[in-house]
Enzyme design. Structure first.
Site, PDB file in Angstrom:
ATOM      1  N   GLY A  83       0.605   1.581   2.249  1.00 17.69           N
ATOM      2  CA  GLY A  83       0.377   0.880   1.452  1.00 17.69           C
ATOM      3  C   GLY A  83      -1.056  -0.403   1.589  1.00 17.69           C
ATOM      4  O   GLY A  83      -0.328  -0.723   3.096  1.00 17.69           O
ATOM      5  N   GLY A 101      -1.404  -5.364  -2.066  1.00 13.55           N
ATOM      6  CA  GLY A 101      -1.259  -6.862  -2.163  1.00 13.55           C
ATOM      7  C   GLY A 101      -0.510  -7.547  -1.125  1.00 13.55           C
ATOM      8  O   GLY A 101      -0.704  -8.037  -0.708  1.00 13.55           O
ATOM      9  N   ILE A 102       0.500  -6.389  -0.847  1.00 12.93           N
ATOM     10  CA  ILE A 102       1.345  -6.789   0.547  1.00 12.93           C
ATOM     11  C   ILE A 102       0.811  -6.642   1.308  1.00 12.93           C
ATOM     12  O   ILE A 102       0.911  -7.286   2.543  1.00 12.93           O
ATOM     13  CB  ILE A 102       2.371  -5.952   0.554  1.00 12.93           C
ATOM     14  N   LEU A 125      -9.349  -7.868  -7.100  1.00 13.70           N
ATOM     15  CA  LEU A 125      -9.840  -8.411  -6.374  1.00 13.70           C
ATOM     16  C   LEU A 125      -9.801  -9.693  -6.344  1.00 13.70           C
ATOM     17  O   LEU A 125      -9.910 -10.781  -5.317  1.00 13.70           O
ATOM     18  CB  LEU A 125     -11.345  -8.482  -6.607  1.00 13.70           C
ATOM     19  N   ASN A 126      -8.206 -10.201  -7.309  1.00 18.91           N
ATOM     20  CA  ASN A 126      -7.654 -11.381  -7.506  1.00 18.91           C
ATOM     21  C   ASN A 126      -7.467 -11.474  -6.523  1.00 18.91           C
ATOM     22  O   ASN A 126      -7.137 -12.956  -6.215  1.00 18.91           O
ATOM     23  CB  ASN A 126      -7.715 -11.814  -8.839  1.00 18.91           C
ATOM     24  N   ALA A 146       8.092   7.199  -3.509  1.00 19.89           N
ATOM     25  CA  ALA A 146       7.443   7.054  -2.268  1.00 19.89           C
ATOM     26  C   ALA A 146       8.621   6.409  -1.344  1.00 19.89           C
ATOM     27  O   ALA A 146       8.569   6.554  -0.306  1.00 19.89           O
ATOM     28  CB  ALA A 146       5.878   6.479  -2.346  1.00 19.89           C
ATOM     29  N   CYS A 165      13.622   4.825 -33.697  1.00 19.50           N
ATOM     30  CA  CYS A 165      13.966   4.464 -35.059  1.00 19.50           C
ATOM     31  C   CYS A 165      14.103   3.124 -34.606  1.00 19.50           C
ATOM     32  O   CYS A 165      14.283   2.357 -35.355  1.00 19.50           O
ATOM     33  CB  CYS A 165      14.987   5.089 -35.528  1.00 19.50           C
TER      34      CYS A 165
END
Length: 607
Positions: free
Chosen positions: A31, A34-35, A64-65, A128, A179
């Site tokens: 990964g 972010g982390i 990007l932030n 994952a 419903c």
């Protein structure tokens, strides 16, 4: 600081022996989001010198932030490749192998994992995580699991003998009948889903299945009193047709949705025998409110008053309408990072919540649910990434017994701390992933459940298998061989289980050669279940959450934080089974199994 100065400082901190151990360790990072960005930076600055990175994603503008490795020119490129290049700026001598692909690809098998001294997870989905967890257990490679949600997060150490990722239950996807969404919401998420449907009806591509008008066909609406003979009002125009006739007048739309439609629901008096009746909202007579505590919160965390909800609703409708008129494509696409869209959904959901006596939600909380996302805070990611490296260093130093699972809370706990370390717990003796000899059972209707459903929804989705292969006696009914896949897709998977003599008491032998994972699955038959309904039991059943209980506040909860945003499924009718699981699995899979991963016994092909 030069690299030489940094090396000298690290030697002084760690000592020469540990410094050398860190420098020689082979680390697998899964990964680069972010982390992951924070983690890779920390590894590069902490003396690690051999890093392999795997990530499937490409860079989106919304990253990007907070994912600081990525700039505008990187949008559309591989996160793994860009991150791999970026960390070399911190340490040019790093050995980095950046791989763009899924960690669930067969090439990342047990042999691949055994090459590493430790695995560090920075993933964002359950499937994952389960896959890496099982491979690490099988390979006996230590794993540091992590996750964040908004201002909370955790870093957890996993190795054979202690609690693994699957030892504690994870919530299954929420399911809500149509419903309930249209007629009788009782939770904030019901109103948020309704508001998202409304966005699509008004500004996107209309979908009849996502209609937001009162469902007059609801069987529960029928009563035995005089009103029942009159029946509810007749069919009405769709919201899209109606709003176009009224030139997207926001005030008239407010009256239609939050007054007239509520009156329609009230006429369906069978719905309100055991429920509190909804209260229509008059746009010209909204109560004045002063919401306590708002002055201490960030703007996105404040609760809007009804007047603010009305104003935001009107303004966002007008803003979205202007965008429709100015765009070549008049149909807008839902985007959680579109401020106009999120403002509209927050306002509409809160107005509907008020009508049904449901607690209103802030913009931040609404975005979390409406976007089916994990709210990402850069500082939270940074804290958790730091904790991952600290725990990894303990593992590499041979001090696994000193490792902690560390939880970051939003509010200070006792003594004013926000980090709560907890000792590693022994594994759950009944954990489906940890147990040496695994047994599972599933209750379903063998006459209407296909072999394909067993493969996709039960084995892959519910039980976390990646490349399942299943035999019934000497007959292979599910294969992971891509050469055989076409004939199975055509002739085997569409068949009902009962057609293959898979009935009450049948025991299936299931294996995943990639995960090195095997278990027996006992089939139980029930005539009462619909095609998409099933209940897990045996060891697998222990991984299923029981009846939902009130959630503790973050500072009280010392258990793991669910870092995956819950998926929301809307179904045509509610299930009577408490643990029934209804979902359609859509997963692109790449299958590439070597000959040595194939079962050694000969099996007959089920055709």
């Amino acid at each position: 600081m030069t690299s030489q100065e940094r090396s000298a400082a690290l030697k002084g901190i760690f000592g020469g022996q540990l410094y050398d151990r860190i420098g020689s360790a082979k680390v697998l990072v899964v990964g680069a989001g972010g982390i992951g960005c924070e983690l890779l930076k920390n590894l590069a600055l902490s003396g690690f010198s051999d890093i392999t990175l795997v990530d499937l994603d490409t860079i989106d503008v919304t990253n990007l932030n907070r994912q600081f490795f990525f700039q505008k020119e990187h949008v559309g490129k591989s996160k793994a490749k860009v991150s791999g290049e970026a960390i070399l700026k911190y340490n040019p001598k790093l050995k980095v192998s950046a791989n763009h692909g899924s960690i669930m690809d067969p090439k990342y098998n047990k042999s691949f994992f055994k090459e590493y001294d430790i695995v560090l997870n920075a993933l964002d989905n359950i499937a994952a995580r389960k896959h890496v967890n099982r491979l690490c257990l099988s390979s006996e490679v230590p794993l540091v699991e992590s996750g964040t949600r908004g201002y909370v997060g955790q870093a957890e150490v996993i190795y054979k003998g202690v609690e693994c990722y699957e030892c504690r239950p994870k919530k299954p996807p929420k399911q809500y009948p149509v419903c309930t969404i249209r007629n009788t919401p009782s939770e904030p998420i019901h109103c948020i889903v309704w508001a998202k449907f409304l966005f699509s009806q008004l500004f996107g591509v209309p979908d009849d299945e996502n209609d937001v008008t009162p469902d007059t066909a609801d069987k529960e609406a029928q009563t035995s009193n005089d009103n029942a003979t009159k029946g509810p009002p007749g069919p009405r125009k769709t919201v899209r047709m109606w709003i176009m006739e009224h030139d997207y007048n926001a005030v008239k739309l407010f009256h239609r949705l939050f007054y007239e439609d509520v009156e329609t629901l009230l006429a369906m008096d069978g719905l309100w025998k055991k429920r509190k009746k909804p209260q229509p909202l008059n746009i010209d007579d909204l109560p004045t409110e002063n919401i306590a505590g708002n002055d201490k919160l960030l703007p996105t965390q404040k609760l809007w008053s009804l007047t603010e909800c009305k104003d935001q609703f009107v303004e966002s409708v007008n803003a979205l309408r202007r965008r429709m008129l100015s765009s070549e494509n008049p149909d807008l696409v839902w985007d959680k990072d579109d401020d106009d869209a999120m403002t509209f959904v927050t306002a509409a959901a809160n107005l509907r919540s008020q009508i049904f006596g449901i607690k209103r939600q802030s913009y931040f909380d609404t975005k979390s649910a409406a976007g089916n996302i994990i709210p990402a805070i850069a500082t939270t990611n940074a804290v958790i990434a730091g904790l991952i490296v600290l725990e990894a260093i303990k593992v590499l130093n041979g001090k696994q017994h000193e490792c902690k699972n560390v939880y970051l809370s939003q509010q200070p706990m006792s003594r004013g701390i926000i980090l709560n370390p907890a000792s590693l717990q022994p594994r759950n003796q009944e954990c489906f992933a940890c147990k040496e000899s695994k047994e599972a059972s599933v209750t379903l209707n063998t006459t209407n459940c296909t072999i394909g459903f067993l493969r996709d929804t039960i084995l892959r989705k519910a039980l976390g298998m990646n490349s399942p292969e299943v035999s019934c006696g000497t007959t292979l009914i599910i294969t992971d061989d891509e050469d055989d896949a076409p004939i199975y897709e055509e002739k085997v998977y569409p068949r009902m289980l009962a057609e293959r003599n898979i009935n009450e008491g049948t025991v299936l032998q299931c294996m995943d050669s990639l995960q090195q994972f095997e278990f027996n699955l006992t089939i139980h038959h029930s005539d009462d279940l619909e095609p998409s309904e099933f209940t897990l039991g045996g060891d697998a059943g222990t991984a299923q959450p029981m009846e939902e209980k009130p959630t503790k506040s973050s500072e009280e909860d010392s258990g793991p934080i669910l870092v995956e945003e819950e998926e929301v499924f809307v179904v045509e009718k509610p299930s009577d089974q408490q643990q029934s699981q209804k979902s359609e699995l859509k997963r692109d899979r790449e299958e590439e199994n070597s000959a040595e991963q194939r079962p050694t016994k000969k099996l007959n092909v089920a055709t």
